[in-house]
Design a protein around this motif. Sequence first.
Motif, mmCIF file in Angstrom:
data_model
loop_
_atom_site.group_PDB
_atom_site.id
_atom_site.type_symbol
_atom_site.label_atom_id
_atom_site.label_comp_id
_atom_site.label_asym_id
_atom_site.label_seq_id
_atom_site.Cartn_x
_atom_site.Cartn_y
_atom_site.Cartn_z
ATOM 1 N N UNK A 213 -7.311 62.587 -32.381
ATOM 2 C CA UNK A 213 -8.300 62.300 -33.729
ATOM 3 C C UNK A 213 -8.439 61.014 -33.460
ATOM 4 N N UNK A 214 -8.583 60.273 -34.496
ATOM 5 C CA UNK A 214 -8.855 58.760 -34.993
ATOM 6 C C UNK A 214 -7.894 57.863 -34.388
ATOM 7 N N UNK A 215 -8.264 57.191 -33.312
ATOM 8 C CA UNK A 215 -7.309 56.595 -32.447
ATOM 9 C C UNK A 215 -7.683 56.377 -31.141
ATOM 10 N N UNK A 216 -6.756 55.711 -30.170
ATOM 11 C CA UNK A 216 -5.093 55.369 -30.346
ATOM 12 C C UNK A 216 -5.382 53.919 -30.881
ATOM 13 N N UNK A 217 -4.790 53.488 -31.913
ATOM 14 C CA UNK A 217 -4.435 51.962 -32.235
ATOM 15 C C UNK A 217 -3.307 51.420 -31.314
ATOM 16 N N UNK A 218 -3.626 50.114 -31.259
ATOM 17 C CA UNK A 218 -2.389 49.297 -30.727
ATOM 18 C C UNK A 218 -2.567 49.125 -29.211
ATOM 19 N N UNK A 219 -3.673 49.597 -28.718
ATOM 20 C CA UNK A 219 -3.873 49.218 -27.243
ATOM 21 C C UNK A 219 -3.872 47.728 -26.814
ATOM 22 N N UNK A 220 -4.389 47.134 -27.551
ATOM 23 C CA UNK A 220 -4.344 45.536 -27.251
ATOM 24 C C UNK A 220 -3.110 44.970 -26.915
ATOM 25 N N UNK A 221 -2.047 45.334 -27.973
ATOM 26 C CA UNK A 221 -0.850 44.790 -27.712
ATOM 27 C C UNK A 221 -0.120 45.502 -26.470
ATOM 28 N N UNK A 222 -0.385 46.839 -26.257
ATOM 29 C CA UNK A 222 0.128 47.207 -24.723
ATOM 30 C C UNK A 222 -0.322 46.516 -23.476
ATOM 31 N N UNK A 223 -1.600 45.998 -23.800
ATOM 32 C CA UNK A 223 -2.236 45.286 -22.593
ATOM 33 C C UNK A 223 -1.718 43.968 -22.397
ATOM 34 N N UNK A 224 -1.232 43.368 -23.558
ATOM 35 C CA UNK A 224 -0.868 42.106 -23.449
ATOM 36 C C UNK A 224 0.603 42.304 -22.681
ATOM 37 N N UNK A 225 1.247 43.180 -23.067
ATOM 38 C CA UNK A 225 2.597 43.447 -22.308
ATOM 39 C C UNK A 225 2.514 43.765 -21.039
ATOM 40 N N UNK A 226 1.720 44.388 -20.477
ATOM 41 C CA UNK A 226 1.227 44.814 -19.082
ATOM 42 C C UNK A 226 1.059 43.541 -18.381
ATOM 43 N N UNK A 227 0.396 42.689 -19.014
ATOM 44 C CA UNK A 227 -0.076 41.484 -18.499
ATOM 45 C C UNK A 227 1.062 40.363 -18.327
ATOM 46 N N UNK A 228 1.981 40.553 -19.403
ATOM 47 C CA UNK A 228 2.901 39.669 -19.361
ATOM 48 C C UNK A 228 3.993 39.836 -18.509
ATOM 49 N N UNK A 229 4.418 41.134 -18.117
ATOM 50 C CA UNK A 229 5.805 41.194 -17.268
ATOM 51 C C UNK A 229 5.137 42.065 -16.177
ATOM 52 N N UNK A 230 5.449 41.197 -14.836
ATOM 53 C CA UNK A 230 4.926 41.980 -13.352
ATOM 54 C C UNK A 230 5.339 43.126 -13.408
ATOM 55 N N UNK A 231 6.616 43.680 -14.078
ATOM 56 C CA UNK A 231 7.169 44.785 -13.595
ATOM 57 C C UNK A 231 6.329 45.863 -14.319
ATOM 58 N N UNK A 232 5.743 45.583 -15.541
ATOM 59 C CA UNK A 232 5.175 46.429 -16.440
ATOM 60 C C UNK A 232 3.684 46.892 -15.855
#
Length: 990
Positions: free
Chosen positions: A475-494
């Motif tokens: 449905x309407x979403x997904x919300x919170x993608x930006x914050x996942x991207x930040x984590x994937x870019x912050x941690x080399x392992x993610x």
Amino acid sequence: MSYLDDVSPGYGALPPRAAFSSDAPSLSLNGDWRFHLSPSLADAPPGIEQDTFDDSSWSTLAVPANWQMHGFGKPAYTNVQYPFPVDPPYVPSDNPTGDYRLTFDLPSAWLTQPAVLRFDGIDSCGRIWLNGTELGVTRGSRLPSEFDVGSLLRERGNVLAVRVHQWSSGSYLEDQDMWWLSGIFRDVTLLARPTGGISDYWLRADYDHTTGRGYLSVEVDGPAWLSIPELGILRASTDLPIDAGVVEPWTAETPRLYEGYLASDHERVPLRIGFRTVTIADGQLKVNGKRILLKGVNRHEHHPDLGRAVPYETALADVLMMKQHNINAVRTSHYPPHPAFLDLCDEYGLWVIDECDLETHGFSEVGWERNPSDDPQWEAAYLDRMKRMVERDKNHPSIIMWSLGNEAHTGRNLAAMASWTRSRDSTRPVHYEGDAACEYVDVYSRMYASHAEVDEIGQTTELPFIQCEYAHAMGNGPGGLLEYRELFEKYPRCQGGFIWEWLDHGIRQVDSEGRPYFAYGGDFGETIHDGSFVIDGLVFPDRTPSPGLHELKKIFEPVRISAPGAAIPTTQTHGTPGTANPAASKSPASSNSAETVAPQGDFDSPPPSTSPQAAPALPGGHPASSVSGGGDGEKGSLGAVDNLKVVVANHYDFSGLEQLSFAWKLEDEGVEVASGILHTPTVQPGQEVTLDLPKMPETQGESWVTVTATLAKDAAWANANHPIAWGQVNVKARQQTQGSREPREVPRDIGGIPIEAPKLDLWRAPTENDKPSDEETWRKNGLHRLQHRLISVEGGTTKTRVAPPARAFGMFVTYTWTGDETTLNLKVDIEPDGEWPGTLPRLGLRMALPKEYGNVEWFGRGPNEAYADTRQAAAVGRYKYTVDEMQTPYVVPQENGNRTEVRWAELTNDTGEGIRIEGDFEFTARRWTSEDLDAAEHTIDLTPTDWIYLNLDIAQNGVGTAACGPGVLPQYQLHAHKASIELTFTRLGS
Ligand code: IPT
């Protein structure tokens, strides 16, 4: 025990081998077959394998097809639960059984050579006869099976008979979250197998990133020549492996394939070779020596009219759309796709996790008791499935990992699959999310881990980490993608992951009035089903993009355009319970840098210039313009327009930016006034460059420069000028004028246009992401049935208390109307009374105007819908839609169509008369109420009224992904708080 209940993989099939084409003759047996559906095996006619059997009374059904999609039986949807008793390996006696017969002739040349009959997919179990002789029984619906038939063929009147059962022991292993659909749903082909031909091969093309050289080795079942003219290679297979010299590697970004062939004296096999090497090093998944970031989606095979018999054109359209939306990876959830899909991934460039056809999720309902994954008698079936996938797909450079399956818990048979896979193919890591302890997998995989948990995982350094499913796009979403991207870019392992999921599996239906709609679980009278949980994609069932896909494209941008020193996210706080926080409740438009022109009159004042997002100062004391990569932009005010800068950051893993053109345009209140090219030097992956924008001409109103990156020339997957990325720079802040100030009564019209006057509204039709999290609280709080008590009317000021029945908390709401002949001003002050538990869906006003004012133009963010946590893809601009076009037709009707950071909106009729609304608001406009939207189960349940309902909001709650995963992040939650909104209404036209 009948062959249906036997746990074995079946019998009679040839050993699995690679899927490939060659110059040996082949004959497609796709087309119309004779077909007869019986309610059970007992009811099925005897003797269908006999030449003499009379099938003249049978129906006709296309092969490939799922019979339920063509009027035989009905589709049924369950997610986790089996639609039959959990009694392995037995299946119901009421087991729909489809009998197929095809009569075909052959050129006589076929009779002199061996031949095999290949089925690319039969769901769920097929018993096969040719010319009266049984070939065998096959299970493993989404896997191929081949039978040796050469000696059975004849020139005229070959009779191929296939008995297909909806249920078999294999059904226990195929409990994927999707429609139960049966039949011969992939191609059927007769393949000549010349003696001395190539029946199987495995060409490995490795890439040494330290030297740039390619290495070739081949496994082939007989003497053969390998030729790659472009590399000057012509070698006997026995002379391999060889150093192929310096080559261009294959990556998802640069899918370089070398054409070649493998030839024996009797058969020639065309090759498309991609050199690449997958490794795990330093706790990271690497391709060609580099960490990759998976910007992926889960893809099921589904078509709204055809079920899992997905035409090639549809698969191609999927791949093109993925590439066009900055997606770089696919998990083939939860079974190997049609083999042609993998050719497309090789050709256009997508990283693939190829997943085995295995899921036993329904055993979770019974505490995983008797789960086949740990039961030795099922080992052969598990291994058979893995072998058939790996052998079929081993030659694809796009496949970088093998996945054992999905949601089958854990157990020895999975471990056996992993160990066989590793011994067979040491070049690709093994993935399986269900091995939580990572005992037999090479990557740590999770689904729906929250941001906080990913943050924790990132801080440890063991295996590479991926989210094989996250950001549930229901449905309407997904919300919170930006914050996942930040984590994937912050941690080399993610290393990123795969959105759940690519598409809504709706089934197209037409109601008695001929109106089309998409059906979901329960719409076919299923006794047990899981409703709309199958409608959770980034694209609608007809593959039109949903707003979620636009948002994803923005989040996945491989180039990021931003201000020097700009923080990427804006944390937007909608107040916390019990606090009075009007400024923070506003959209980021209020979070201005120091020189923002403060709105006049009684508008909420902007927060002080210590805003955490305040743009850095430029020489000369001016604050820098702020540049937004999306909805996180700010409205910085700028005195000078000749010192604007942008940072262009290359987020590709391998490519430079040579394939892109950069351009800018200046818009004065959304109207383009100047544009040009932005020369951008080569920027290496992971690097960024700061560029000067040209001097901008003088403008009148709020003005923005938009910088876009587009394809410089045609690519295989999109034409030149296809947009890849964008960012916006504010060059002139908004100027606001004083509204009229004579007290007015609550109006019933605006300049003669009748209205329902604006009133406080806190309700929205819950989204499917609201349902498991907030909806219950909202209903308990009575937000859908607020009562308005008049306290006083004094001049133009009306005081009310708005509250739900049976609850002590409420809101004091003061409406102050002022105005003159053509303009009305409304200021609304809202103050919570008492403690409001939980969040609010929205905080704002609802009004209505007659239906004819259905043309909408606005200046604000758009063109697509946006919510607090799904607003990266919305750019400041001027947009023109009709009210009807502003609706997002979610398959299950729910809150949709919100437009944010709106400075003004005009609603007009076809002669240009109407109402202009100015202020600082979010809005939805629709021909029905939120209550109608809430009550509707399908799009056709929504009937236009005589009114257009307009919600003018201070804020809405974020969207989150609580349908499966974390809810709305705290910074996007809307809580009751003291707030104000001021709006100016102007009559347009005569
Ligand atoms: C997860 C499944 O793997 C996937 O197939 C789909 O059902 C998804 O959920 C929800 O749409 S499993 C779940 C228990 C997280």
